[in-house]
Design an enzyme around this catalytic site. Structure first.
Site, PDB file in Angstrom:
ATOM      1  N   LYS A   1       0.898  -1.407  -0.040  1.00  0.00           N
ATOM      2  CA  LYS A   1       0.061  -0.187   0.124  1.00  0.00           C
ATOM      3  C   LYS A   1       0.786   1.296   0.139  1.00  0.00           C
ATOM      4  CE  LYS A   1      -3.981  -1.624   2.703  1.00  0.00           C
ATOM      5  NZ  LYS A   1      -4.793  -1.668   1.697  1.00  0.00           N
TER       6      LYS A   1
ATOM      7  N   ARG B   1     -10.266 -11.542   2.172  1.00  0.00           N
ATOM      8  CA  ARG B   1     -11.213 -12.604   1.507  1.00  0.00           C
ATOM      9  C   ARG B   1     -10.685 -13.997   1.822  1.00  0.00           C
ATOM     10  NH1 ARG B   1     -11.667  -9.655  -3.922  1.00  0.00           N
ATOM     11  NH2 ARG B   1     -11.382  -7.756  -2.404  1.00  0.00           N
TER      12      ARG B   1
HETATM   13  N1  BES Z   1      -8.110  -3.736   4.356  1.00  0.00           N
HETATM   14  C1  BES Z   1      -8.178  -3.400   3.020  1.00  0.00           C
HETATM   15  C2  BES Z   1      -9.619  -2.435   2.877  1.00  0.00           C
HETATM   16  C3  BES Z   1      -9.705  -1.179   3.379  1.00  0.00           C
HETATM   17  C4  BES Z   1      -9.333  -0.096   2.713  1.00  0.00           C
HETATM   18  C5  BES Z   1     -10.052  -0.765   4.730  1.00  0.00           C
HETATM   19  C6  BES Z   1      -9.514   1.154   3.452  1.00  0.00           C
HETATM   20  C7  BES Z   1     -10.238   0.377   5.369  1.00  0.00           C
HETATM   21  C8  BES Z   1      -9.903   1.497   4.616  1.00  0.00           C
HETATM   22  C9  BES Z   1      -8.339  -4.454   2.120  1.00  0.00           C
HETATM   23  O1  BES Z   1      -7.487  -5.641   2.495  1.00  0.00           O
HETATM   24  C10 BES Z   1      -7.673  -4.081   0.801  1.00  0.00           C
HETATM   25  O2  BES Z   1      -6.756  -3.745   0.576  1.00  0.00           O
HETATM   26  N2  BES Z   1      -8.669  -4.055  -0.318  1.00  0.00           N
HETATM   27  C11 BES Z   1      -8.251  -3.954  -1.702  1.00  0.00           C
HETATM   28  C12 BES Z   1      -8.881  -4.928  -2.518  1.00  0.00           C
HETATM   29  C13 BES Z   1      -8.407  -4.936  -3.944  1.00  0.00           C
HETATM   30  C14 BES Z   1      -6.853  -5.319  -3.827  1.00  0.00           C
HETATM   31  C15 BES Z   1      -9.123  -5.783  -4.752  1.00  0.00           C
HETATM   32  C16 BES Z   1      -8.726  -2.479  -1.800  1.00  0.00           C
HETATM   33  O3  BES Z   1      -9.965  -2.176  -1.445  1.00  0.00           O
HETATM   34  O4  BES Z   1      -8.125  -1.891  -2.633  1.00  0.00           O
HETATM   35 MN    MN Z   2      -5.477  -5.206   1.977  1.00  0.00          MN
END
Ligand code: BES
Ligand code: MN
Ligand code: ZN
Length: 496
Positions: A274, A348
Protein backbone atom coordinates in the site's frame (compact mmCIF):
# COMPACT_ATOMS: atom_id res chain seq x y z
CA UNK A 1 -8.36 -1.72 29.61
CA UNK A 2 -9.39 1.83 30.57
CA UNK A 3 -12.47 1.70 32.76
CA UNK A 4 -15.81 3.26 31.87
CA UNK A 5 -17.80 5.39 34.32
CA UNK A 6 -20.36 3.73 36.59
CA UNK A 7 -23.94 4.38 35.45
CA UNK A 8 -27.08 4.37 37.56
CA UNK A 9 -30.70 5.44 37.16
CA UNK A 10 -32.24 8.09 39.37
CA UNK A 11 -35.59 9.86 39.50
CA UNK A 12 -33.97 13.17 40.46
CA UNK A 13 -30.37 14.33 40.02
CA UNK A 14 -28.35 14.50 43.23
CA UNK A 15 -27.92 18.15 44.28
CA UNK A 16 -24.16 17.84 44.58
CA UNK A 17 -23.26 16.42 41.15
CA UNK A 18 -20.36 18.29 39.53
CA UNK A 19 -22.02 18.45 36.12
CA UNK A 20 -25.68 18.59 35.19
CA UNK A 21 -26.56 17.84 31.56
CA UNK A 22 -29.92 18.98 30.23
CA UNK A 23 -31.35 19.09 26.72
CA UNK A 24 -32.50 21.76 24.32
CA UNK A 25 -35.15 20.55 21.90
CA UNK A 26 -36.96 21.94 18.92
CA UNK A 27 -40.73 22.11 19.08
CA UNK A 28 -43.23 24.07 17.00
CA UNK A 29 -40.63 26.61 15.90
CA UNK A 30 -39.19 27.28 19.35
CA UNK A 31 -36.47 25.80 21.49
CA UNK A 32 -37.24 24.47 24.93
CA UNK A 33 -35.08 23.24 27.77
CA UNK A 34 -35.65 19.59 28.57
CA UNK A 35 -34.85 17.91 31.88
CA UNK A 36 -33.98 20.99 33.91
CA UNK A 37 -35.53 20.40 37.36
CA UNK A 38 -38.08 23.10 38.28
CA UNK A 39 -36.25 24.27 41.38
CA UNK A 40 -32.98 24.55 39.41
CA UNK A 41 -34.78 26.51 36.70
CA UNK A 42 -36.15 28.92 39.28
CA UNK A 43 -32.82 29.31 41.05
CA UNK A 44 -30.96 29.80 37.75
CA UNK A 45 -33.49 32.38 36.56
CA UNK A 46 -32.91 34.25 39.79
CA UNK A 47 -29.13 34.04 39.54
CA UNK A 48 -29.03 35.10 35.87
CA UNK A 49 -31.78 37.67 36.23
CA UNK A 50 -33.61 36.22 33.22
CA UNK A 51 -34.89 32.90 31.87
CA UNK A 52 -32.14 30.25 31.55
CA UNK A 53 -33.26 29.48 27.98
CA UNK A 54 -32.37 33.08 26.99
CA UNK A 55 -28.90 32.70 28.48
CA UNK A 56 -28.44 29.45 26.61
CA UNK A 57 -29.39 31.18 23.36
CA UNK A 58 -26.99 34.10 24.00
CA UNK A 59 -24.14 31.68 24.60
CA UNK A 60 -24.75 30.09 21.22
CA UNK A 61 -26.64 27.06 22.50
CA UNK A 62 -28.69 25.32 19.84
CA UNK A 63 -31.22 22.55 19.64
CA UNK A 64 -29.27 21.01 16.77
CA UNK A 65 -28.70 17.39 17.73
CA UNK A 66 -25.44 16.97 19.70
CA UNK A 67 -24.46 20.67 19.79
CA UNK A 68 -23.27 21.49 23.30
CA UNK A 69 -22.82 24.66 25.33
CA UNK A 70 -21.37 25.08 28.81
CA UNK A 71 -22.99 27.33 31.44
CA UNK A 72 -22.13 28.10 34.99
CA UNK A 73 -24.59 26.21 37.16
CA UNK A 74 -25.57 26.72 40.77
CA UNK A 75 -23.18 26.38 43.69
CA UNK A 76 -20.10 25.60 41.64
CA UNK A 77 -21.99 23.10 39.52
CA UNK A 78 -21.46 23.14 35.79
CA UNK A 79 -24.34 22.95 33.41
CA UNK A 80 -24.06 21.47 29.91
CA UNK A 81 -26.94 22.09 27.54
CA UNK A 82 -27.00 19.65 24.65
CA UNK A 83 -29.13 19.82 21.51
CA UNK A 84 -31.63 16.99 21.14
CA UNK A 85 -33.08 17.95 17.77
CA UNK A 86 -36.81 17.50 17.37
CA UNK A 87 -38.52 17.06 20.74
CA UNK A 88 -40.02 13.77 19.60
CA UNK A 89 -36.67 12.12 20.30
CA UNK A 90 -35.46 8.81 18.90
CA UNK A 91 -33.03 6.61 20.84
CA UNK A 92 -30.29 7.61 18.39
CA UNK A 93 -30.88 11.35 18.94
CA UNK A 94 -30.45 10.78 22.66
CA UNK A 95 -27.45 8.51 22.10
CA UNK A 96 -25.74 11.25 20.07
CA UNK A 97 -26.67 14.00 22.52
CA UNK A 98 -25.47 11.97 25.51
CA UNK A 99 -22.24 11.15 23.70
CA UNK A 100 -21.51 14.78 22.83
CA UNK A 101 -22.37 15.90 26.37
CA UNK A 102 -20.03 13.33 27.90
CA UNK A 103 -17.22 14.31 25.58
CA UNK A 104 -17.70 17.93 26.62
CA UNK A 105 -17.79 16.96 30.31
CA UNK A 106 -14.71 14.76 30.01
CA UNK A 107 -12.76 17.71 28.62
CA UNK A 108 -13.59 20.00 31.59
CA UNK A 109 -10.85 21.24 33.86
CA UNK A 110 -11.11 19.46 37.18
CA UNK A 111 -8.99 18.41 40.13
CA UNK A 112 -10.65 15.05 40.55
CA UNK A 113 -12.93 12.72 38.58
CA UNK A 114 -16.36 14.26 38.10
CA UNK A 115 -19.87 13.09 38.94
CA UNK A 116 -22.51 13.85 36.33
CA UNK A 117 -26.28 13.71 35.98
CA UNK A 118 -27.76 13.27 32.51
CA UNK A 119 -31.24 14.73 32.56
CA UNK A 120 -32.86 14.38 29.13
CA UNK A 121 -36.37 13.22 30.03
CA UNK A 122 -35.68 9.63 29.06
CA UNK A 123 -38.75 7.47 29.68
CA UNK A 124 -39.00 4.76 27.02
CA UNK A 125 -36.65 1.82 27.65
CA UNK A 126 -35.06 2.22 24.20
CA UNK A 127 -34.39 5.90 24.92
CA UNK A 128 -32.90 5.06 28.33
CA UNK A 129 -30.70 2.46 26.65
CA UNK A 130 -29.67 5.08 24.07
CA UNK A 131 -28.78 7.54 26.83
CA UNK A 132 -26.71 4.95 28.68
CA UNK A 133 -24.88 3.83 25.54
CA UNK A 134 -24.26 7.36 24.29
CA UNK A 135 -22.96 8.48 27.68
CA UNK A 136 -20.60 5.53 28.05
CA UNK A 137 -19.41 5.62 24.45
CA UNK A 138 -18.83 9.38 24.69
CA UNK A 139 -16.75 8.80 27.84
CA UNK A 140 -14.51 6.26 26.13
CA UNK A 141 -10.81 7.05 25.99
CA UNK A 142 -8.16 4.70 24.70
CA UNK A 143 -5.42 6.08 26.88
CA UNK A 144 -5.43 8.71 29.55
CA UNK A 145 -3.54 11.08 27.28
CA UNK A 146 -5.71 14.14 27.85
CA UNK A 147 -4.47 14.78 31.38
CA UNK A 148 -8.11 15.42 32.30
CA UNK A 149 -9.57 13.32 35.13
CA UNK A 150 -12.80 12.74 33.20
CA UNK A 151 -16.17 11.53 34.45
CA UNK A 152 -16.31 8.76 37.05
CA UNK A 153 -20.03 8.34 37.55
CA UNK A 154 -23.17 9.07 35.56
CA UNK A 155 -26.72 9.28 36.89
CA UNK A 156 -29.29 8.91 34.15
CA UNK A 157 -32.37 10.83 35.23
CA UNK A 158 -35.70 9.19 34.46
CA UNK A 159 -39.09 9.23 36.15
CA UNK A 160 -39.11 5.47 35.46
CA UNK A 161 -35.94 4.78 37.46
CA UNK A 162 -37.57 2.02 39.50
CA UNK A 163 -39.33 0.23 36.63
CA UNK A 164 -37.91 -3.19 35.75
CA UNK A 165 -37.95 -2.27 32.01
CA UNK A 166 -35.79 0.74 32.77
CA UNK A 167 -33.32 -1.32 34.82
CA UNK A 168 -33.18 -3.88 32.03
CA UNK A 169 -32.48 -1.10 29.51
CA UNK A 170 -29.67 0.13 31.76
CA UNK A 171 -28.11 -3.34 31.96
CA UNK A 172 -28.33 -3.88 28.21
CA UNK A 173 -26.89 -0.44 27.53
CA UNK A 174 -23.97 -1.05 29.87
CA UNK A 175 -23.25 -4.53 28.44
CA UNK A 176 -23.41 -3.23 24.88
CA UNK A 177 -21.26 -0.16 25.49
CA UNK A 178 -18.73 -2.27 27.38
CA UNK A 179 -18.46 -4.59 24.38
CA UNK A 180 -18.10 -1.66 21.97
CA UNK A 181 -15.34 -0.22 24.17
CA UNK A 182 -13.54 -3.53 24.26
CA UNK A 183 -13.61 -3.67 20.44
CA UNK A 184 -12.39 -0.06 20.21
CA UNK A 185 -9.44 -0.75 22.48
CA UNK A 186 -8.39 -3.81 20.50
CA UNK A 187 -8.59 -1.74 17.29
CA UNK A 188 -6.61 1.12 18.83
CA UNK A 189 -3.84 -1.10 20.15
CA UNK A 190 -0.89 -0.74 17.76
CA UNK A 191 0.13 -3.72 15.67
CA UNK A 192 3.47 -4.14 17.42
CA UNK A 193 1.49 -4.99 20.57
CA UNK A 194 -1.55 -6.64 19.00
CA UNK A 195 -0.56 -9.35 16.52
CA UNK A 196 -2.20 -12.71 15.82
CA UNK A 197 -0.69 -14.55 18.78
CA UNK A 198 -1.20 -11.75 21.31
CA UNK A 199 -4.70 -11.00 20.01
CA UNK A 200 -5.55 -14.69 20.34
CA UNK A 201 -4.29 -14.58 23.93
CA UNK A 202 -6.51 -11.56 24.63
CA UNK A 203 -9.51 -13.32 23.13
CA UNK A 204 -8.86 -16.41 25.24
CA UNK A 205 -8.76 -14.21 28.35
CA UNK A 206 -11.99 -12.44 27.43
CA UNK A 207 -13.74 -15.71 26.58
CA UNK A 208 -12.70 -17.37 29.81
CA UNK A 209 -13.82 -14.36 31.86
CA UNK A 210 -17.24 -14.65 30.16
CA UNK A 211 -17.28 -18.44 30.76
CA UNK A 212 -17.28 -19.18 27.04
CA UNK A 213 -15.60 -22.06 25.27
CA UNK A 214 -12.55 -21.10 23.25
CA UNK A 215 -10.26 -22.89 20.78
CA UNK A 216 -7.13 -21.59 19.12
CA UNK A 217 -5.51 -23.00 15.99
CA UNK A 218 -1.82 -22.06 15.92
CA UNK A 219 0.25 -22.22 12.72
CA UNK A 220 0.96 -25.93 13.17
CA UNK A 221 -2.72 -26.77 13.61
CA UNK A 222 -3.61 -24.52 10.65
CA UNK A 223 -1.10 -26.39 8.51
CA UNK A 224 -2.31 -29.77 9.64
CA UNK A 225 -5.90 -28.94 8.70
CA UNK A 226 -5.06 -27.09 5.50
CA UNK A 227 -6.05 -23.48 6.19
CA UNK A 228 -4.30 -22.26 3.06
CA UNK A 229 -5.75 -18.73 3.17
CA UNK A 230 -4.59 -17.87 6.67
CA UNK A 231 -1.21 -19.50 6.05
CA UNK A 232 -0.62 -17.68 2.76
CA UNK A 233 -1.66 -14.26 4.03
CA UNK A 234 0.21 -14.70 7.31
CA UNK A 235 3.22 -16.26 5.61
CA UNK A 236 5.06 -13.01 5.00
CA UNK A 237 5.14 -12.10 8.67
CA UNK A 238 7.28 -13.37 11.54
CA UNK A 239 4.06 -13.13 13.59
CA UNK A 240 2.28 -16.34 12.67
CA UNK A 241 -1.46 -16.55 11.96
CA UNK A 242 -4.15 -17.87 14.28
CA UNK A 243 -7.76 -18.95 14.02
CA UNK A 244 -9.80 -18.50 17.18
CA UNK A 245 -13.27 -19.87 17.90
CA UNK A 246 -15.39 -18.63 20.79
CA UNK A 247 -18.58 -20.52 21.60
CA UNK A 248 -21.69 -19.60 23.57
CA UNK A 249 -24.29 -22.37 23.80
CA UNK A 250 -27.02 -21.69 26.34
CA UNK A 251 -29.49 -24.42 27.25
CA UNK A 252 -32.67 -24.34 25.19
CA UNK A 253 -31.21 -22.33 22.30
CA UNK A 254 -33.20 -22.85 19.08
CA UNK A 255 -31.06 -20.87 16.70
CA UNK A 256 -27.38 -21.03 15.83
CA UNK A 257 -25.70 -17.83 14.72
CA UNK A 258 -22.14 -18.03 13.40
CA UNK A 259 -20.03 -14.87 13.29
CA UNK A 260 -16.80 -14.57 11.33
CA UNK A 261 -14.46 -11.60 11.66
CA UNK A 262 -11.55 -10.44 9.52
CA UNK A 263 -8.57 -10.08 11.82
CA UNK A 264 -5.66 -8.65 9.83
CA UNK A 265 -3.65 -7.15 12.68
CA UNK A 266 -1.78 -5.01 10.14
CA UNK A 267 -2.37 -4.76 6.42
CA UNK A 268 0.65 -3.45 4.54
CA UNK A 269 -0.86 -4.78 1.30
CA UNK A 270 1.82 -7.48 1.27
CA UNK A 271 3.83 -7.60 -1.98
CA UNK A 272 1.16 -5.32 -3.48
CA UNK A 273 2.39 -2.77 -0.96
CA UNK A 274 0.00 0.00 0.00
CA UNK A 275 1.09 3.63 -0.41
CA UNK A 276 2.10 5.32 2.86
CA UNK A 277 -1.18 7.24 3.27
CA UNK A 278 -3.30 4.16 2.86
CA UNK A 279 -1.19 2.07 5.23
CA UNK A 280 -1.18 4.34 8.26
CA UNK A 281 -4.59 3.30 9.64
CA UNK A 282 -4.22 -0.39 8.84
CA UNK A 283 -3.80 -1.47 12.46
CA UNK A 284 -7.61 -1.26 12.27
CA UNK A 285 -7.85 -4.09 9.73
CA UNK A 286 -8.76 -6.49 12.53
CA UNK A 287 -11.92 -4.54 13.39
CA UNK A 288 -14.24 -7.31 12.16
CA UNK A 289 -12.61 -9.85 14.46
CA UNK A 290 -12.72 -7.40 17.36
CA UNK A 291 -16.44 -6.82 16.71
CA UNK A 292 -17.53 -10.44 16.54
CA UNK A 293 -15.62 -11.41 19.67
CA UNK A 294 -16.83 -8.37 21.62
CA UNK A 295 -20.39 -9.10 20.44
CA UNK A 296 -20.41 -12.73 21.57
CA UNK A 297 -19.17 -11.73 25.03
CA UNK A 298 -21.99 -9.15 25.34
CA UNK A 299 -24.60 -11.60 24.05
CA UNK A 300 -23.46 -14.19 26.59
CA UNK A 301 -23.33 -11.65 29.41
CA UNK A 302 -26.95 -10.71 28.70
CA UNK A 303 -27.92 -14.40 28.68
CA UNK A 304 -29.60 -14.15 25.27
CA UNK A 305 -31.09 -17.51 24.38
CA UNK A 306 -29.41 -18.45 21.13
CA UNK A 307 -26.25 -20.32 20.25
CA UNK A 308 -23.44 -18.12 18.94
CA UNK A 309 -20.11 -19.26 17.56
CA UNK A 310 -17.64 -16.51 16.72
CA UNK A 311 -14.50 -16.97 14.63
CA UNK A 312 -11.56 -14.57 14.47
CA UNK A 313 -9.31 -15.11 11.44
CA UNK A 314 -6.01 -13.55 12.48
CA UNK A 315 -2.98 -12.83 10.32
CA UNK A 316 -0.53 -10.03 9.60
CA UNK A 317 -0.16 -9.14 5.91
CA UNK A 318 3.53 -8.33 5.34
CA UNK A 319 5.86 -8.26 2.31
CA UNK A 320 8.92 -10.47 2.70
CA UNK A 321 10.78 -13.38 1.17
CA UNK A 322 8.13 -15.70 2.53
CA UNK A 323 5.17 -13.58 1.46
CA UNK A 324 2.52 -15.00 -0.88
CA UNK A 325 2.72 -13.65 -4.41
CA UNK A 326 0.25 -12.37 -6.96
CA UNK A 327 -0.55 -15.39 -9.20
CA UNK A 328 0.12 -17.94 -6.45
CA UNK A 329 -2.48 -20.69 -6.34
CA UNK A 330 -3.64 -21.47 -2.81
CA UNK A 331 -5.69 -24.35 -1.52
CA UNK A 332 -8.11 -23.02 1.05
CA UNK A 333 -9.65 -24.96 3.92
CA UNK A 334 -12.14 -27.38 2.39
CA UNK A 335 -10.13 -27.78 -0.81
CA UNK A 336 -11.13 -24.89 -3.08
CA UNK A 337 -8.17 -23.59 -5.07
CA UNK A 338 -7.78 -19.85 -5.46
CA UNK A 339 -5.48 -17.85 -7.68
CA UNK A 340 -4.24 -14.80 -5.79
CA UNK A 341 -4.97 -11.74 -7.93
CA UNK A 342 -3.53 -9.19 -5.54
CA UNK A 343 -1.81 -9.71 -2.19
CA UNK A 344 -3.68 -6.66 -0.84
CA UNK A 345 -6.95 -8.58 -1.26
CA UNK A 346 -5.98 -10.67 1.76
CA UNK A 347 -9.14 -10.33 3.81
CA UNK A 348 -11.32 -12.51 1.62
CA UNK A 349 -8.76 -15.33 1.80
CA UNK A 350 -8.64 -15.54 5.59
CA UNK A 351 -12.41 -15.11 5.72
CA UNK A 352 -12.96 -17.92 3.22
CA UNK A 353 -11.00 -20.33 5.43
CA UNK A 354 -13.02 -19.30 8.47
CA UNK A 355 -16.37 -19.32 6.66
CA UNK A 356 -15.86 -22.90 5.53
CA UNK A 357 -14.92 -23.89 9.09
CA UNK A 358 -17.91 -22.00 10.53
CA UNK A 359 -20.43 -23.56 8.15
CA UNK A 360 -19.27 -27.12 8.92
CA UNK A 361 -21.54 -26.97 11.97
CA UNK A 362 -24.55 -26.01 9.80
CA UNK A 363 -25.47 -22.77 11.61
CA UNK A 364 -28.83 -21.20 10.73
CA UNK A 365 -27.20 -17.90 9.82
CA UNK A 366 -23.62 -16.84 9.25
CA UNK A 367 -22.54 -13.21 9.30
CA UNK A 368 -19.05 -12.08 8.44
CA UNK A 369 -17.72 -8.68 9.43
CA UNK A 370 -14.73 -7.15 7.70
CA UNK A 371 -12.87 -3.99 6.79
CA UNK A 372 -12.83 -5.56 3.37
CA UNK A 373 -12.71 -3.02 0.55
CA UNK A 374 -11.73 0.56 -0.15
CA UNK A 375 -14.41 0.36 -2.83
CA UNK A 376 -17.09 0.19 -0.15
CA UNK A 377 -15.75 3.43 1.34
CA UNK A 378 -15.82 5.05 -2.11
CA UNK A 379 -19.44 3.92 -2.55
CA UNK A 380 -20.87 4.76 0.87
CA UNK A 381 -18.46 7.16 2.52
CA UNK A 382 -16.74 6.90 5.87
CA UNK A 383 -19.77 6.66 8.13
CA UNK A 384 -21.99 4.11 6.39
CA UNK A 385 -21.18 0.40 6.24
CA UNK A 386 -22.13 -1.94 3.40
CA UNK A 387 -24.46 -4.86 3.89
CA UNK A 388 -24.60 -7.66 1.36
CA UNK A 389 -26.73 -10.79 1.48
CA UNK A 390 -28.00 -13.44 -0.91
CA UNK A 391 -31.62 -12.92 0.09
CA UNK A 392 -33.56 -9.84 1.16
CA UNK A 393 -35.07 -11.54 4.20
CA UNK A 394 -31.63 -11.91 5.76
CA UNK A 395 -30.68 -8.39 4.67
CA UNK A 396 -33.82 -6.97 6.29
CA UNK A 397 -33.13 -8.87 9.51
CA UNK A 398 -29.74 -7.18 9.76
CA UNK A 399 -30.99 -3.76 8.62
CA UNK A 400 -33.74 -3.81 11.26
CA UNK A 401 -31.22 -4.69 13.98
CA UNK A 402 -28.90 -1.93 12.76
CA UNK A 403 -31.75 0.57 12.85
CA UNK A 404 -32.65 -0.43 16.40
CA UNK A 405 -29.00 -0.18 17.42
CA UNK A 406 -28.45 3.19 15.74
CA UNK A 407 -25.79 2.05 13.27
CA UNK A 408 -25.77 3.05 9.60
CA UNK A 409 -25.79 0.27 7.02
CA UNK A 410 -26.82 0.39 3.38
CA UNK A 411 -27.56 -2.65 1.29
CA UNK A 412 -25.46 -3.32 -1.80
CA UNK A 413 -26.26 -6.08 -4.25
CA UNK A 414 -24.32 -9.26 -4.96
CA UNK A 415 -25.09 -9.45 -8.69
CA UNK A 416 -24.69 -12.71 -10.55
CA UNK A 417 -22.29 -11.10 -13.04
CA UNK A 418 -19.82 -10.48 -10.19
CA UNK A 419 -19.13 -14.20 -9.84
CA UNK A 420 -18.34 -14.45 -13.55
CA UNK A 421 -15.52 -11.98 -13.15
CA UNK A 422 -13.78 -14.32 -10.72
CA UNK A 423 -13.07 -17.12 -13.19
CA UNK A 424 -9.46 -18.29 -13.23
CA UNK A 425 -7.55 -20.23 -15.88
CA UNK A 426 -5.46 -22.01 -13.26
CA UNK A 427 -7.70 -22.44 -10.22
CA UNK A 428 -11.34 -22.87 -9.18
CA UNK A 429 -11.53 -19.16 -8.54
CA UNK A 430 -9.54 -15.97 -8.74
CA UNK A 431 -9.51 -13.67 -5.69
CA UNK A 432 -9.91 -10.36 -7.55
CA UNK A 433 -11.53 -8.90 -10.66
CA UNK A 434 -11.38 -5.44 -12.27
CA UNK A 435 -11.72 -2.22 -10.29
CA UNK A 436 -15.47 -1.76 -10.74
CA UNK A 437 -17.81 -2.56 -7.86
CA UNK A 438 -15.01 -3.94 -5.71
CA UNK A 439 -17.23 -4.35 -2.65
CA UNK A 440 -19.65 -6.51 -4.63
CA UNK A 441 -16.91 -8.66 -6.17
CA UNK A 442 -15.48 -9.29 -2.72
CA UNK A 443 -18.93 -10.35 -1.50
CA UNK A 444 -19.38 -12.62 -4.52
CA UNK A 445 -16.07 -14.26 -3.67
CA UNK A 446 -17.08 -14.86 -0.04
CA UNK A 447 -20.46 -16.20 -1.13
CA UNK A 448 -18.67 -19.11 -2.79
CA UNK A 449 -17.65 -20.37 0.64
CA UNK A 450 -21.08 -20.43 2.24
CA UNK A 451 -23.42 -23.26 1.16
CA UNK A 452 -26.62 -21.96 -0.50
CA UNK A 453 -28.67 -23.68 2.20
CA UNK A 454 -27.24 -21.45 4.93
CA UNK A 455 -28.38 -17.83 5.25
CA UNK A 456 -25.50 -15.40 4.96
CA UNK A 457 -24.84 -11.72 5.36
CA UNK A 458 -21.62 -9.80 4.84
CA UNK A 459 -20.87 -6.51 6.60
CA UNK A 460 -18.18 -4.38 4.97
CA UNK A 461 -17.17 -1.90 7.68
CA UNK A 462 -14.03 -0.56 5.94
CA UNK A 463 -15.26 3.05 6.23
CA UNK A 464 -16.83 3.38 9.67
CA UNK A 465 -14.62 0.97 11.68
CA UNK A 466 -11.96 3.63 12.18
CA UNK A 467 -12.37 7.38 12.52
CA UNK A 468 -9.15 9.14 11.45
CA UNK A 469 -10.82 12.53 12.04
CA UNK A 470 -11.95 14.46 15.11
CA UNK A 471 -14.52 12.85 17.45
CA UNK A 472 -18.23 13.47 16.83
CA UNK A 473 -21.44 12.45 18.63
CA UNK A 474 -20.39 9.40 20.68
CA UNK A 475 -17.72 8.42 18.15
CA UNK A 476 -14.10 8.95 19.19
CA UNK A 477 -11.07 9.28 16.98
CA UNK A 478 -9.61 5.86 16.17
CA UNK A 479 -11.44 2.56 16.59
CA UNK A 480 -15.23 2.99 16.71
CA UNK A 481 -16.54 -0.51 17.48
CA UNK A 482 -18.85 -0.24 14.46
CA UNK A 483 -21.14 -3.30 14.06
CA UNK A 484 -20.95 -4.54 17.66
CA UNK A 485 -24.26 -2.88 18.52
CA UNK A 486 -25.96 -4.29 15.44
CA UNK A 487 -24.76 -7.82 16.17
CA UNK A 488 -25.94 -7.64 19.79
CA UNK A 489 -29.31 -6.20 18.73
CA UNK A 490 -29.63 -8.90 16.08
CA UNK A 491 -29.04 -11.65 18.63
CA UNK A 492 -31.76 -10.18 20.84
CA UNK A 493 -34.15 -9.91 17.89
CA UNK A 494 -33.56 -13.51 16.82
CA UNK A 495 -33.96 -14.89 20.35
CA UNK A 496 -37.14 -12.82 20.74
N1 BES B 1 -8.03 -3.60 4.38
C1 BES B 1 -8.22 -3.21 3.03
C2 BES B 1 -9.52 -2.45 2.80
C3 BES B 1 -9.63 -1.08 3.45
C4 BES B 1 -9.34 0.05 2.72
C5 BES B 1 -10.08 -0.96 4.75
C6 BES B 1 -9.48 1.29 3.30
C7 BES B 1 -10.20 0.30 5.33
C8 BES B 1 -9.91 1.42 4.61
C9 BES B 1 -8.26 -4.45 2.14
O1 BES B 1 -7.49 -5.51 2.55
C10 BES B 1 -7.77 -4.07 0.80
O2 BES B 1 -6.65 -3.66 0.72
N2 BES B 1 -8.61 -4.20 -0.22
C11 BES B 1 -8.25 -3.87 -1.55
C12 BES B 1 -8.81 -4.93 -2.46
C13 BES B 1 -8.32 -4.85 -3.87
C14 BES B 1 -6.83 -5.14 -3.94
C15 BES B 1 -9.10 -5.83 -4.70
C16 BES B 1 -8.83 -2.52 -1.87
O3 BES B 1 -9.93 -2.21 -1.42
O4 BES B 1 -8.16 -1.74 -2.56
MN1 MN C 1 -5.50 -5.40 1.92
ZN1 ZN D 1 -7.15 -5.64 4.57
Amino acid sequence: MPSLPVVSLTSAPAKDVDVLVVGLAQTAGTEVLVGLPDESATALAKAFGRPPADVVRDLGGSAKNADTVLLPGLAGQRLIVVGLGDIDVSPEQVRRAAGAALRAASALKAERPLTLALSLDAIEPQVIKGAVEGALLGSYRYRETTGKPGVASIQVVTTHARKPEARHALDLGVATATAVSRARTWVNTPANDLYPESFADEIVKAAKAAKLSVDVWDEKALEKEGFGGLLAVGGGSSRKPRLVRVGYAPRGAKFHLALVGKGITFDTGGLNLKPADGMYTMKSDMSGAASVIAAVTAIAEAGVKLKVTAFAALAENMPSGTAYRPSDVLTLYGGTSVENGNSDAEGRLVLADALVKATEDRPDLVIDVATLTGACVVALGERVAGLMARDDETADLVLDAAEAAGELFWQLPVPEEARGKLDSKVADLRSTADRWGGALTAAAFLSEFVPESISWAHLDIAGPAFNPHEPYHYVPSGGTGMSVRTLVALAHAIAG
